[in-house]
Design a protein around this motif. Structure first.
Motif, PDB file in Angstrom:
ATOM      1  N   GLY A  68      15.370   7.106  33.009  1.00 13.53           N
ATOM      2  CA  GLY A  68      14.354   6.303  33.678  1.00 13.53           C
ATOM      3  C   GLY A  68      13.094   6.181  32.832  1.00 13.53           C
ATOM      4  O   GLY A  68      12.518   5.098  32.702  1.00 13.53           O
ATOM      5  N   GLN A  69      12.670   7.286  32.224  1.00 14.70           N
ATOM      6  CA  GLN A  69      11.503   7.248  31.335  1.00 14.70           C
ATOM      7  C   GLN A  69      11.779   6.374  30.122  1.00 14.70           C
ATOM      8  O   GLN A  69      10.919   5.602  29.692  1.00 14.70           O
ATOM      9  N   GLU A  70      12.977   6.485  29.579  1.00 17.32           N
ATOM     10  CA  GLU A  70      13.360   5.662  28.434  1.00 17.32           C
ATOM     11  C   GLU A  70      13.372   4.179  28.814  1.00 17.32           C
ATOM     12  O   GLU A  70      12.895   3.329  28.068  1.00 17.32           O
ATOM     13  N   SER A  71      13.913   3.887  29.984  1.00 14.85           N
ATOM     14  CA  SER A  71      13.972   2.485  30.424  1.00 14.85           C
ATOM     15  C   SER A  71      12.574   1.914  30.641  1.00 14.85           C
ATOM     16  O   SER A  71      12.339   0.735  30.413  1.00 14.85           O
ATOM     17  N   ARG A  72      11.645   2.761  31.031  1.00 16.43           N
ATOM     18  CA  ARG A  72      10.263   2.326  31.234  1.00 16.43           C
ATOM     19  C   ARG A  72       9.636   1.894  29.905  1.00 16.43           C
ATOM     20  O   ARG A  72       8.799   1.002  29.874  1.00 16.43           O
ATOM     21  N   GLN A  73      10.049   2.524  28.802  1.00 18.14           N
ATOM     22  CA  GLN A  73       9.561   2.122  27.481  1.00 18.14           C
ATOM     23  C   GLN A  73      10.129   0.764  27.067  1.00 18.14           C
ATOM     24  O   GLN A  73       9.445  -0.032  26.436  1.00 18.14           O
ATOM     25  N   ILE A  74      11.378   0.518  27.439  1.00 17.61           N
ATOM     26  CA  ILE A  74      12.058  -0.716  27.058  1.00 17.61           C
ATOM     27  C   ILE A  74      11.665  -1.873  27.974  1.00 17.61           C
ATOM     28  O   ILE A  74      11.413  -2.985  27.525  1.00 17.61           O
ATOM     29  N   ARG A  75      11.631  -1.584  29.269  1.00 18.28           N
ATOM     30  CA  ARG A  75      11.345  -2.597  30.297  1.00 18.28           C
ATOM     31  C   ARG A  75      10.307  -2.027  31.260  1.00 18.28           C
ATOM     32  O   ARG A  75      10.647  -1.512  32.324  1.00 18.28           O
ATOM     33  N   PRO A  76       9.039  -2.117  30.903  1.00 17.77           N
ATOM     34  CA  PRO A  76       7.983  -1.435  31.668  1.00 17.77           C
ATOM     35  C   PRO A  76       7.847  -1.876  33.125  1.00 17.77           C
ATOM     36  O   PRO A  76       7.364  -1.106  33.951  1.00 17.77           O
ATOM     37  N   ASP A  77       8.266  -3.087  33.453  1.00 20.27           N
ATOM     38  CA  ASP A  77       8.102  -3.584  34.816  1.00 20.27           C
ATOM     39  C   ASP A  77       9.366  -3.483  35.652  1.00 20.27           C
ATOM     40  O   ASP A  77       9.434  -4.029  36.754  1.00 20.27           O
ATOM     41  N   LEU A  78      10.380  -2.780  35.155  1.00 21.91           N
ATOM     42  CA  LEU A  78      11.643  -2.670  35.870  1.00 21.91           C
ATOM     43  C   LEU A  78      11.553  -1.599  36.956  1.00 21.91           C
ATOM     44  O   LEU A  78      11.386  -0.421  36.653  1.00 21.91           O
ATOM     45  N   PRO A  79      11.665  -1.990  38.225  1.00 25.51           N
ATOM     46  CA  PRO A  79      11.662  -0.986  39.299  1.00 25.51           C
ATOM     47  C   PRO A  79      12.918  -0.124  39.225  1.00 25.51           C
ATOM     48  O   PRO A  79      13.987  -0.594  38.830  1.00 25.51           O
ATOM     49  N   ILE A  80      12.771   1.142  39.631  1.00 26.99           N
ATOM     50  CA  ILE A  80      13.887   2.083  39.604  1.00 26.99           C
ATOM     51  C   ILE A  80      14.020   2.752  40.964  1.00 26.99           C
ATOM     52  O   ILE A  80      13.036   3.252  41.512  1.00 26.99           O
ATOM     53  N   ILE A  81      15.248   2.759  41.480  1.00 23.25           N
ATOM     54  CA  ILE A  81      15.588   3.576  42.646  1.00 23.25           C
ATOM     55  C   ILE A  81      16.425   4.730  42.115  1.00 23.25           C
ATOM     56  O   ILE A  81      17.523   4.522  41.606  1.00 23.25           O
ATOM     57  N   TYR A  82      15.883   5.944  42.196  1.00 24.41           N
ATOM     58  CA  TYR A  82      16.621   7.134  41.800  1.00 24.41           C
ATOM     59  C   TYR A  82      17.389   7.637  43.015  1.00 24.41           C
ATOM     60  O   TYR A  82      16.835   7.702  44.109  1.00 24.41           O
ATOM     61  N   THR A  83      18.659   8.011  42.811  1.00 26.28           N
ATOM     62  CA  THR A  83      19.438   8.595  43.896  1.00 26.28           C
ATOM     63  C   THR A  83      19.805  10.020  43.510  1.00 26.28           C
ATOM     64  O   THR A  83      20.109  10.302  42.348  1.00 26.28           O
ATOM     65  N   THR A  84      19.742  10.916  44.485  1.00 25.87           N
ATOM     66  CA  THR A  84      20.015  12.321  44.206  1.00 25.87           C
ATOM     67  C   THR A  84      20.485  13.041  45.462  1.00 25.87           C
ATOM     68  O   THR A  84      20.047  12.711  46.568  1.00 25.87           O
ATOM     69  N   GLY A  85      21.341  14.006  45.264  1.00 26.46           N
ATOM     70  CA  GLY A  85      21.752  14.878  46.348  1.00 26.46           C
ATOM     71  C   GLY A  85      21.018  16.199  46.313  1.00 26.46           C
ATOM     72  O   GLY A  85      21.252  17.070  47.126  1.00 26.46           O
ATOM     73  N   HIS A  86      20.087  16.341  45.369  1.00 25.33           N
ATOM     74  CA  HIS A  86      19.419  17.623  45.149  1.00 25.33           C
ATOM     75  C   HIS A  86      17.919  17.574  45.362  1.00 25.33           C
ATOM     76  O   HIS A  86      17.241  18.566  45.164  1.00 25.33           O
ATOM     77  N   GLY A  87      17.363  16.437  45.706  1.00 30.02           N
ATOM     78  CA  GLY A  87      15.924  16.308  45.840  1.00 30.02           C
ATOM     79  C   GLY A  87      15.282  16.079  44.488  1.00 30.02           C
ATOM     80  O   GLY A  87      15.814  16.470  43.460  1.00 30.02           O
ATOM     81  N   MET A  88      14.153  15.408  44.508  1.00 27.79           N
ATOM     82  CA  MET A  88      13.454  15.102  43.250  1.00 27.79           C
ATOM     83  C   MET A  88      12.010  14.804  43.566  1.00 27.79           C
ATOM     84  O   MET A  88      11.704  14.158  44.565  1.00 27.79           O
ATOM     85  N   ASN A  89      11.122  15.244  42.702  1.00 24.94           N
ATOM     86  CA  ASN A  89       9.709  14.943  42.828  1.00 24.94           C
ATOM     87  C   ASN A  89       9.353  13.943  41.736  1.00 24.94           C
ATOM     88  O   ASN A  89       9.685  14.139  40.577  1.00 24.94           O
ATOM     89  N   LEU A 110      19.557  -1.436  50.340  1.00 24.51           N
ATOM     90  CA  LEU A 110      19.317  -2.882  50.291  1.00 24.51           C
ATOM     91  C   LEU A 110      17.885  -3.201  50.699  1.00 24.51           C
ATOM     92  O   LEU A 110      17.235  -4.061  50.087  1.00 24.51           O
ATOM     93  N   ASN A 111      17.359  -2.517  51.707  1.00 27.18           N
ATOM     94  CA  ASN A 111      15.976  -2.739  52.122  1.00 27.18           C
ATOM     95  C   ASN A 111      15.006  -2.428  50.990  1.00 27.18           C
ATOM     96  O   ASN A 111      14.030  -3.158  50.773  1.00 27.18           O
ATOM     97  N   VAL A 112      15.253  -1.354  50.248  1.00 25.94           N
ATOM     98  CA  VAL A 112      14.377  -0.999  49.129  1.00 25.94           C
ATOM     99  C   VAL A 112      14.533  -2.011  47.995  1.00 25.94           C
ATOM    100  O   VAL A 112      13.547  -2.382  47.345  1.00 25.94           O
ATOM    101  N   VAL A 113      15.742  -2.497  47.772  1.00 24.91           N
ATOM    102  CA  VAL A 113      15.948  -3.547  46.768  1.00 24.91           C
ATOM    103  C   VAL A 113      15.081  -4.751  47.113  1.00 24.91           C
ATOM    104  O   VAL A 113      14.351  -5.277  46.267  1.00 24.91           O
ATOM    105  N   HIS A 114      15.121  -5.171  48.381  1.00 24.04           N
ATOM    106  CA  HIS A 114      14.321  -6.337  48.790  1.00 24.04           C
ATOM    107  C   HIS A 114      12.818  -6.056  48.752  1.00 24.04           C
ATOM    108  O   HIS A 114      12.020  -6.951  48.475  1.00 24.04           O
TER     109      HIS A 114
END
Length: 120
Positions: A68-89, A110-114
């Protein structure tokens, strides 16, 4: 008529990835698929249009958070939805990033995508 958003789904679990992709495509979302960081990097470095990234945190060949950090360097305006079963801050994360805890409801994704990719 608006153009459907293009979403890159990065998920190593075949069943989760397949169900999510089928649901998104049935909901008029164009989907690109990657099962690991290497494949996702190929899309991120390409000229393909991307409106959103949905990415698992734990991938077999690397960390989704680092990708995700790497993608932010390549495409700074690209929104990211992280999915996890372990929690994340997401300390210091972009306001266009979200975390969805597994198991998640497909309509919630889908709601978050929209929310993150408003259609015109």
């Amino acid at each position: 008529m608006s153009t459907p958003p293009t979403v890159l789904v990065v998920e190593d679990d075949f069943l989760i990835r397949t169900c999510l992709i089928e649901f998104l495509e049935d909901s008029d979302v164009s989907v690109l698929e990657a099962e690991n960081c290497a494949t996702a990097r190929g899309f991120l470095h390409s000229d393909r249009a991307l409106d959103l990234l949905i990415m698992d945190i734990s991938l077999p060949d690397g960390s989704g958070a680092e990708l995700g950090q790497e993608s932010r360097q390549i495409r700074p305006d690209l929104p990211i939805i992280y999915t996890t079963g372990h929690g994340m801050n997401l300390d210091g994360a972009s306001p266009i990033d979200r975390v969805m805890t597994k198991p998640y409801q497909l309509d919630a994704i889908l709601n978050v995508v929209h929310e993150l990719v408003p259609t015109s």
